[in-house]
Design a protein around this motif. Sequence first.
Motif, PDB file in Angstrom:
ATOM      1  N   ARG A  82       0.848  -1.192   0.000  1.00  0.00           N
ATOM      2  CA  ARG A  82       0.000   0.000   0.000  1.00  0.00           C
ATOM      3  C   ARG A  82       0.880   1.237   0.000  1.00  0.00           C
ATOM      4  O   ARG A  82       1.860   1.313   0.736  1.00  0.00           O
ATOM      5  CB  ARG A  82      -0.925   0.003   1.212  1.00  0.00           C
ATOM      6  CG  ARG A  82      -1.858   1.229   1.251  1.00  0.00           C
ATOM      7  CD  ARG A  82      -2.737   1.259   2.486  1.00  0.00           C
ATOM      8  NE  ARG A  82      -3.852   0.334   2.359  1.00  0.00           N
ATOM      9  CZ  ARG A  82      -4.035  -0.735   3.104  1.00  0.00           C
ATOM     10  NH1 ARG A  82      -3.139  -1.048   4.039  1.00  0.00           N
ATOM     11  NH2 ARG A  82      -5.088  -1.513   2.939  1.00  0.00           N
ATOM     12  N   GLU A 104      -3.224   3.615  -1.787  1.00  0.00           N
ATOM     13  CA  GLU A 104      -3.450   2.884  -3.035  1.00  0.00           C
ATOM     14  C   GLU A 104      -2.667   1.580  -3.012  1.00  0.00           C
ATOM     15  O   GLU A 104      -1.610   1.474  -2.376  1.00  0.00           O
ATOM     16  CB  GLU A 104      -3.041   3.733  -4.250  1.00  0.00           C
ATOM     17  CG  GLU A 104      -3.933   4.949  -4.440  1.00  0.00           C
ATOM     18  CD  GLU A 104      -3.572   5.738  -5.691  1.00  0.00           C
ATOM     19  OE1 GLU A 104      -4.508   6.172  -6.391  1.00  0.00           O
ATOM     20  OE2 GLU A 104      -2.374   5.905  -5.961  1.00  0.00           O
ATOM     21  N   LYS A 126      -0.467  -0.991 -10.670  1.00  0.00           N
ATOM     22  CA  LYS A 126      -1.393  -0.352  -9.748  1.00  0.00           C
ATOM     23  C   LYS A 126      -2.707  -1.120  -9.697  1.00  0.00           C
ATOM     24  O   LYS A 126      -3.249  -1.519 -10.735  1.00  0.00           O
ATOM     25  CB  LYS A 126      -1.645   1.085 -10.171  1.00  0.00           C
ATOM     26  CG  LYS A 126      -2.506   1.875  -9.189  1.00  0.00           C
ATOM     27  CD  LYS A 126      -2.673   3.312  -9.663  1.00  0.00           C
ATOM     28  CE  LYS A 126      -3.564   4.097  -8.707  1.00  0.00           C
ATOM     29  NZ  LYS A 126      -3.761   5.494  -9.175  1.00  0.00           N
ATOM     30  N   THR A 155      -6.642  -1.621  -7.341  1.00  0.00           N
ATOM     31  CA  THR A 155      -7.814  -0.815  -7.006  1.00  0.00           C
ATOM     32  C   THR A 155      -8.342  -1.271  -5.653  1.00  0.00           C
ATOM     33  O   THR A 155      -7.896  -2.274  -5.096  1.00  0.00           O
ATOM     34  CB  THR A 155      -8.890  -0.960  -8.091  1.00  0.00           C
ATOM     35  OG1 THR A 155      -9.941  -0.046  -7.838  1.00  0.00           O
ATOM     36  CG2 THR A 155      -9.453  -2.374  -8.119  1.00  0.00           C
ATOM     37  N   TYR A 174      -9.405  -1.146  -1.449  1.00  0.00           N
ATOM     38  CA  TYR A 174      -8.717  -0.804  -0.205  1.00  0.00           C
ATOM     39  C   TYR A 174      -8.084  -2.016   0.471  1.00  0.00           C
ATOM     40  O   TYR A 174      -7.319  -1.864   1.426  1.00  0.00           O
ATOM     41  CB  TYR A 174      -9.704  -0.137   0.770  1.00  0.00           C
ATOM     42  CG  TYR A 174     -10.815  -1.057   1.210  1.00  0.00           C
ATOM     43  CD1 TYR A 174     -10.703  -1.831   2.380  1.00  0.00           C
ATOM     44  CD2 TYR A 174     -11.990  -1.154   0.485  1.00  0.00           C
ATOM     45  CE1 TYR A 174     -11.723  -2.675   2.788  1.00  0.00           C
ATOM     46  CE2 TYR A 174     -13.018  -1.992   0.880  1.00  0.00           C
ATOM     47  CZ  TYR A 174     -12.873  -2.750   2.026  1.00  0.00           C
ATOM     48  OH  TYR A 174     -13.879  -3.603   2.434  1.00  0.00           O
TER      49      TYR A 174
END
Length: 786
Positions: free
Chosen positions: A49, A53, A73, A75, A77
């Motif tokens: 994290r 992100e 990257k 998506t 949480y």
Amino acid sequence: MFGKERNWNLPFLPYGEELLYTDSHPKRPHLQYADIDGDGKQELFGIYRSNQELYLFTLKEHFGHFRLISVVKGTGYQVSYLGTAHITSQKKFNIVVGWKIGGIWSKLSIFEWANSGLKEKQLNGEYTFSKIEIADMPGLHGRDGKAEIALWIHDTGEAYKVEIYRWEKDKLVPAHDVEPYYFKKVVEYYKQKIKEHPEYLFYYPYLKDAENKAARLFEERAVYLFPASIKEIGGNKWGYIDTKGKFILPLSYEHAGDFQDNGLAIVRLMDRVGIIDSKGYFIVKPKYDTINPFSEGRASVIDSQGFKVIDESGKEITSKAYSYIGDYKEGRAIFADTDANGQYLYGYLTRRGKEVLPLSYESASDFNEGKAIVKMKNNSYALIDLTGKVVNSYSYPTVQNYGEGLLTFQKSKDGKFGYMDEQGNSVIEPQFSGAQPFIGGLAIVNVSDDYKNHYGVIDRNGHFIIKANYNSLSNLGEGRFAIGKALDPEKPYLGSKYAVTDSKGHILTGFIYNDLTQYKDGLASAYDDQKTFFIDKSGKRMEHLPNVSGRGTLGFEQTLIKGEIDFRLLYFDKNSNLIWKQSTIIPLNNQYSVIEHKYKPNKDYLVYYPQVKGMEHSGTVNQILMNLSAVKEIPAHTQLEANYMGDFDVTFYKKNLLVIEITGYNYPFGAAHGMPVRKYAHIDLKTGAVYQLKDLFKPGSPYVKVISEIIGEQIKSNEKYSYVFPDTYKGIQAEQLFFISDDAVNLYFSPYEIAPYAAGFPTFFIPIDELKGIINQNSDFWKSFH
């Protein structure tokens, strides 16, 4: 694998970022090992994290230290699922991630290693789930080595809708055929829930639905179709049969190819090529001269402009046409064209049809293991990666055949071949007249200095595993080689007899085969002088599988066994029962038919010849047809100097006139090419007459002069005849080769007679209306079809 509650301090993470842990107890880091890039070594991948992100990272170990090789990257949480499976391929692992996007919902992502990094696969929609299970589930034909994905989607309480998907044709599709297997588990889940809460009535419909799916036989079974042809008036017509030998797609095509893995087949219609789906609908209408088989979801096509690339929807994805485009390998396709200076050069296209590496190379190879060999404009060679970056360059006159980190090279233009590594260091000194790439740690080489080949197999140290004693040698795959001894050592071009060896050089069979195919799933097809059959990896003939008289190949095609034997198509079921073969009868009407006969007196002499049935005077006519077809006495067990293949088609039938085209190909062994044969028989079915060109015209008419002038004018004025040699056409002969078609007389010449060999049989179409003044409309020939 990664200890409990441990504080992982990983120096490869960006400064100040944190490794992501599971929500479960005890907490564990989202880290796993798997061979993602297919190099045989496991990589470490996980989630971290950064500024709220999420990122998926991949590490590779190098001399005891990890280095970062990919970051993607994500998506959401948190991560609800992180694992690997063979989703898109049986060979490579995919990383599967469930990104938590709110409450009990997660978003599915599938990643694949490509072009030195992780790439997320584009899904046809957004797939969300509450629970997920991934496994290779048995479907109609058992497990296939690829995993299905079961998504449990929250509905009511602890009830879920369950949907199962698999990857096909670059997208996720419903995998209904595994439902009878998987929904047994769903049934047990709801039975347990009802046991726990019998008062919760909403569970019962879910249980009933699951029981129906678990109990039923999958009704929407896959439809497998296979190309098949039948001789008709006008030539061969092709359609598609099912597993019972019944035509499902009618005899509509001039030629039909196999259905490929993407469910598409290439067909020819009206002398143009298109693509159909399994229902017979045209994905690409017949408009191209050629369509090559799909590779990596792309196919090269040829039209009047040149080579282009289409995707599986039939869309042209190249912005222009090129002089050449090859098959896609590892996301790249070689293309070639002339530059502004007229120099013929090569480059590479991406799967999107874009010029990722523009025209800049004098020669180029397909990519293999992410690398390719190219020849630069300065006459040096280079090994490049997928981006065009030069890994190394070499100043030798020839560099070829990259494989497993080694390349073949010559130190001098006419010198021997050896092997060097990627850095250009000689690993095996030049000593071979021919050298092939390394596959599985072994390479085929030739040590002969003349036409008498001496092939063998070496290891990476240059030691012979199979001694260089053989006229021919090929890698059959799965650790097997075919070694060939010349039938006549003084005439090696006559061919070889083959034996099978293993990868350690142990000879497993006698020299008893005329040829063999590649091994697939432990079986290869082979043939001798009499039959075609399957053998296992020990060379043992598989007697329970088809043994067919004639030479050719056998292979498993989906649910059937396909045989291409003596230029004819056969299909067997898995129990070796013949379910389809081409008919030998061509019906003309209720009285007449043409029967196909086979003449094969020698392994190298094969003729299919026609015989007319229903005529009063068939004896003389049928003997003429046999003579025209080259049915003659041939010694049975003598090695011939040439191979001959003959066949025929019924090209025209009207009223009493039958026109049969008789073709042949005579190939002298060792020659650059053979000579084709083309003859026509014009038969009056009522009288038994066999007509010549002169029989069509009035006695004493100047038909030779008239036709000669018409053809001469066509050669002068029609650009399509520009291939005719200048000043070679001197007119036709009285017995000129010809054939009748609808409303036309067609005159043709043999190869080399007035044009190059590549032109085939130059043919000139003359409408009958142009010859009305000299045609004898009272002649038997004319009346036979009017």
